[in-house]
Scaffold this motif. Structure first.
Motif, PDB file in Angstrom:
ATOM      1  N   PRO A  34       6.123   2.139  -3.354  1.00 49.81           N
ATOM      2  CA  PRO A  34       5.217   3.209  -3.966  1.00 49.81           C
ATOM      3  C   PRO A  34       4.911   4.221  -3.053  1.00 49.81           C
ATOM      4  N   ARG A  35       4.544   5.420  -3.309  1.00 48.79           N
ATOM      5  CA  ARG A  35       4.337   6.675  -2.287  1.00 48.79           C
ATOM      6  C   ARG A  35       3.093   6.216  -1.183  1.00 48.79           C
ATOM      7  N   PHE A  36       2.129   5.325  -1.636  1.00 54.48           N
ATOM      8  CA  PHE A  36       1.050   5.241  -0.737  1.00 54.48           C
ATOM      9  C   PHE A  36       1.544   4.540   0.434  1.00 54.48           C
ATOM     10  N   ARG A  37       2.811   4.030   0.292  1.00 58.11           N
ATOM     11  CA  ARG A  37       3.309   3.263   1.608  1.00 58.11           C
ATOM     12  C   ARG A  37       3.747   4.315   2.614  1.00 58.11           C
ATOM     13  N   ALA A  38       3.969   5.221   2.191  1.00 55.37           N
ATOM     14  CA  ALA A  38       4.201   6.404   3.338  1.00 55.37           C
ATOM     15  C   ALA A  38       2.912   6.799   3.887  1.00 55.37           C
TER      16      ALA A  38
END
Ligand code: SF4
Length: 371
Positions: A34-38
């Motif tokens: 998921p994007r929040f990992r970035a």
């Protein structure tokens, strides 16, 4: 049957070399996360200055293992640290391919200003500059340019000194000859949750390349400091033959068009070479060139290479009286003028001195004083 791609065989991503949007694409498309990992990774990389996945405590064990096989975090290695009597610190850094560059940490009261290199060597061959003698080896990547900041901050923290607040792209190389990586670096610097150094705290020093200045100006990411060093085309051709291929009127027209905010000014750097460009006649020519422009002038006394460089200096340092008279004349004509104190001269970290010296080898003088 189509063979299944083997991700382990793909080259590893160099995470410090990815902009925010490139990191997001890597996390979402390559790692299928998921994007929040970035966001989490970005914070660890740039704000926390972590360079091992094991230290990223809010990532799952599985993700850390996956990152270890698919990505690297590559900081430049510190080969040599030299500390000047005036507190200036020069770090000689080794890049991943073995090339070496330098970065300089300059004490400015309660914080440090860091001088960054943008190229390995330089193609411009300005006659007063030690780096110019090296010639150009290659451009540096964004990861390598900003890696200098990470290493610089870590070094200051390790020795208990205040951190870096301002950046000057004034080390080895001509930044505008490496425009793509420069712009990526400036964009990354200003991003939230990252290094967070605002664009008004970053100065890009350049000999002045009009097409690149136009792009830098349109980006709104930095204000330039122009290495002028001569008030006339004729003298500039002698001192900076390659830079002077851009005629002075064309350079000045491109700077007049540079979009600066109401309280900003273009800075002109003027290195004072004894008996060459430091007379009152030169000061008068400089006033004729700059008098009507929104500008400030930094005067810098020429630093001859230190004796251990084993070379005959091409110029001599100016007389102090000539420097003061030059400064006074500019000020009398209402040109904002600063006399820049030369920092780190005893360790060859001052302007025009950045060059890997013969005595600077791996392990030499680590954490020592350069004098
Ligand atoms: S002064 Fe700057 S542009 Fe000129 S040779 Fe040195 S590093 Fe290159």
């Amino acid at each position: 049957m189509t063979p299944t791609p083997n991700p382990a065989a793909a080259p590893k991503a160099d995470l410090l070399n990815l902009t925010r949007s490139e990191l997001e694409a890597f996390v979402v498309e390559d790692l299928r996360q998921p994007r929040f990992r970035a966001d989490q990774l970005w914070h660890w990389l740039w704000s926390r200055g972590v360079h091992s996945f094991a230290e990223m405590t809010n990532l799952s064990k599985d993700l850390k293992a996956k990152l270890a096989t698919r990505a690297d975090i590559i900081w430049p290695e510190v080969d040599v640290v030299r500390t000047s009597r005036d507190g200036t610190i020069k770090l000689l850094l080794r890049l991943a391919d073995g090339e070496r560059i330098e970065t300089v940490l300059i004490p400015m009261g309660e914080h440090y200003t860091q001088c960054l290199s943008t190229q390995v060597g330089c193609a411009m061959a300005c006659t007063f500059c030690s780096t110019g003698e090296l010639g150009l080896t290659r451009n540096m990547t964004m990861g390598e340019i900003l890696g200098q900041v990470m290493v610089g901050r870590a070094h200051l923290a390790q020795v208990g000194l205040p951190t870096v607040r301002n950046l000057v792209f004034m080390g080895m190389g001509e930044p505008l000859m490496n425009l793509t990586e420069l712009l990526r670096s400036l964009e990354t610097l200003g991003s939230a949750e990252g290094i967070s150094i605002a664009s008004r705290r970053s100065t890009v020093s350049s000999v002045g390349i009009p097409a690149a200045l136009k792009i830098l100006g349109d980006s709104g990411l930095a204000v330039p400091a122009i290495s002028l060093h001569a008030p006339t085309q004729e003298l500039r051709e002698r001192l900076m033959p390659k830079a002077a291929r851009v005629p002075l009127p064309e350079l000045m027209a491109s700077l007049d068009a540079y979009p600066i905010r109401p309280r900003e000014r273009v800075t002109y750097e003027y290195i004072m070479l004894g008996g060459v460009n430091d007379s009152i006649a030169h000061a008068k020519q400089l006033v004729r060139l700059l008098g009507q422009r929104r500008c400030k002038v930094n005067l810098i006394g020429y630093n001859p290479p230190p004796p251990q460089a084993g070379v005959t200096p091409p110029y001599r340092a100016p007389e102090q009286a000539d420097v003061l008279a030059f400064e006074e004349y500019l000020r009398s004509k209402r040109i904002t003028t600063f006399l820049r104190r030369s920092m780190g001269q005893d360790i060859a970290a001052a302007c025009g001195q950045l060059k890997l010296l013969a005595g600077e080898t791996v392990g030499d003088n680590r954490d020592g004083n350069g004098d």
